[in-house]
Design a protein around this motif. Structure first.
Motif, short mmCIF file in Angstrom:
data_model
loop_
_atom_site.label_atom_id
_atom_site.label_comp_id
_atom_site.label_asym_id
_atom_site.label_seq_id
_atom_site.Cartn_x
_atom_site.Cartn_y
_atom_site.Cartn_z
N PHE A 84 2.75 -34.89 12.07
CA PHE A 84 2.59 -36.07 11.24
C PHE A 84 3.93 -36.80 11.13
O PHE A 84 4.99 -36.21 11.29
N GLY A 85 3.84 -38.10 10.89
CA GLY A 85 5.04 -38.93 10.81
C GLY A 85 5.46 -39.51 12.14
O GLY A 85 6.47 -40.21 12.22
N GLU A 86 4.67 -39.26 13.19
CA GLU A 86 5.08 -39.72 14.52
C GLU A 86 5.00 -41.24 14.67
O GLU A 86 5.72 -41.83 15.48
N MET A 87 4.14 -41.89 13.87
CA MET A 87 3.98 -43.33 14.01
C MET A 87 5.14 -44.12 13.39
O MET A 87 5.34 -45.28 13.70
N ILE A 88 5.88 -43.49 12.51
CA ILE A 88 7.02 -44.16 11.88
C ILE A 88 8.36 -43.66 12.41
O ILE A 88 9.37 -44.33 12.31
N ALA A 89 8.34 -42.47 13.00
CA ALA A 89 9.59 -41.80 13.38
C ALA A 89 10.50 -42.66 14.24
O ALA A 89 11.73 -42.59 14.12
N PHE A 90 9.93 -43.50 15.08
CA PHE A 90 10.75 -44.28 16.01
C PHE A 90 10.65 -45.78 15.73
O PHE A 90 10.93 -46.60 16.59
#
Length: 230
Positions: A84-90
């Motif tokens: 989770f959090g992959e859509m904001i991580a970058f």
């Protein structure tokens, strides 16, 4: 990190194709942070500073979003190995766009995004494989969010339910399967009330189209269900 946890990470999409030994060395570069969260607590809170891409090692959690009126919508369910959090991580955003809620006691590991996309000092094949995996994961997540939007455009409650059930049949490959979402979470996912959802499921059962017990459901009349979405 413990061997058991490394084995769990090796089985996740982010580290697919990377052996446990290579991953153990990579973790020295990635510098993950481990945290434990009790049942019914927040692992991450919408609006608070983002602190890393997360992977659930144990337990079950849900990613939830609340609108201005406080209505909760379940975006996805997380189990062992879920990320989770992959859509904001970058992205350029610095706050969590949604909350992560522990439905049972959970252990999670968090990876600094800059360590994932940064240059590996040894230019190892494992790191390159991880970056390729990450690109594939983000693409698949975007497709999933598009599917969520499609559900919101379906006006009929029965059509929403039938569409979801047929998708589960297609993904699991059998007419008897366990629903991955609990009743409350499924209602949130379909953007309907739990009462309306339960009532409509009961009607489908009384009409002989499906049968269910707790989270297990069986499709009895496939062709009749398909007629609702044609």
């Amino acid at each position: 990190m413990q061997k058991k946890r490394i084995d769990i990470l090796t089985a996740t999409p982010l580290f697919a194709g990377i052996s446990p030994d290579i991953l153990a060395d990579m973790l020295n570069c990635l510098q993950p942070k481990l945290s434990t969260h009790p049942k019914n607590s927040f692992i991450a809170v919408e609006g608070e500073p983002f602190f890393g891409l997360g992977i659930l090692l144990t337990g079950e959690a849900v990613v939830v979003k609340e609108n201005m009126a406080g209505t909760r919508s379940v975006l996805t369910v997380l189990n062992q190995g879920s990320m989770f959090g992959e859509m904001i991580a970058f992205s350029t955003r610095t706050a969590w766009p949604a909350s992560v809620f522990a439905q049972s006691e959970c252990t999670a590991v968090f990876l600094p995004p800059q360590k994932i996309t940064g240059t590996c000092p040894r230019a190892c094949d494992g790191h390159n494989q991880m970056v390729r995996n990450m690109l594939r994961i983000v693409s698949e997540r975007a497709l999933l969010l598009n599917r969520k939007v499609e559900y919101l455009t379906i006006k009929s409650l029965r059509t929403k339910i039938v569409t979801y059930l047929l998708e589960q049949y297609k993904s699991q490959g059998k007419t008897t399967f366990v629903l991955p979402l609990k009743r409350n979470d499924l209602a949130d996912f379909l953007n309907v009330s739990r009462t309306a959802l339960s009532r409509e499921l009961g009607r489908l059962r009384s009409e002989g189209l499906i049968d269910f017990f707790r989270s297990s459901l069986k499709i009895l009349d496939m062709e009749s269900l398909k007629e609702f979405i044609e």
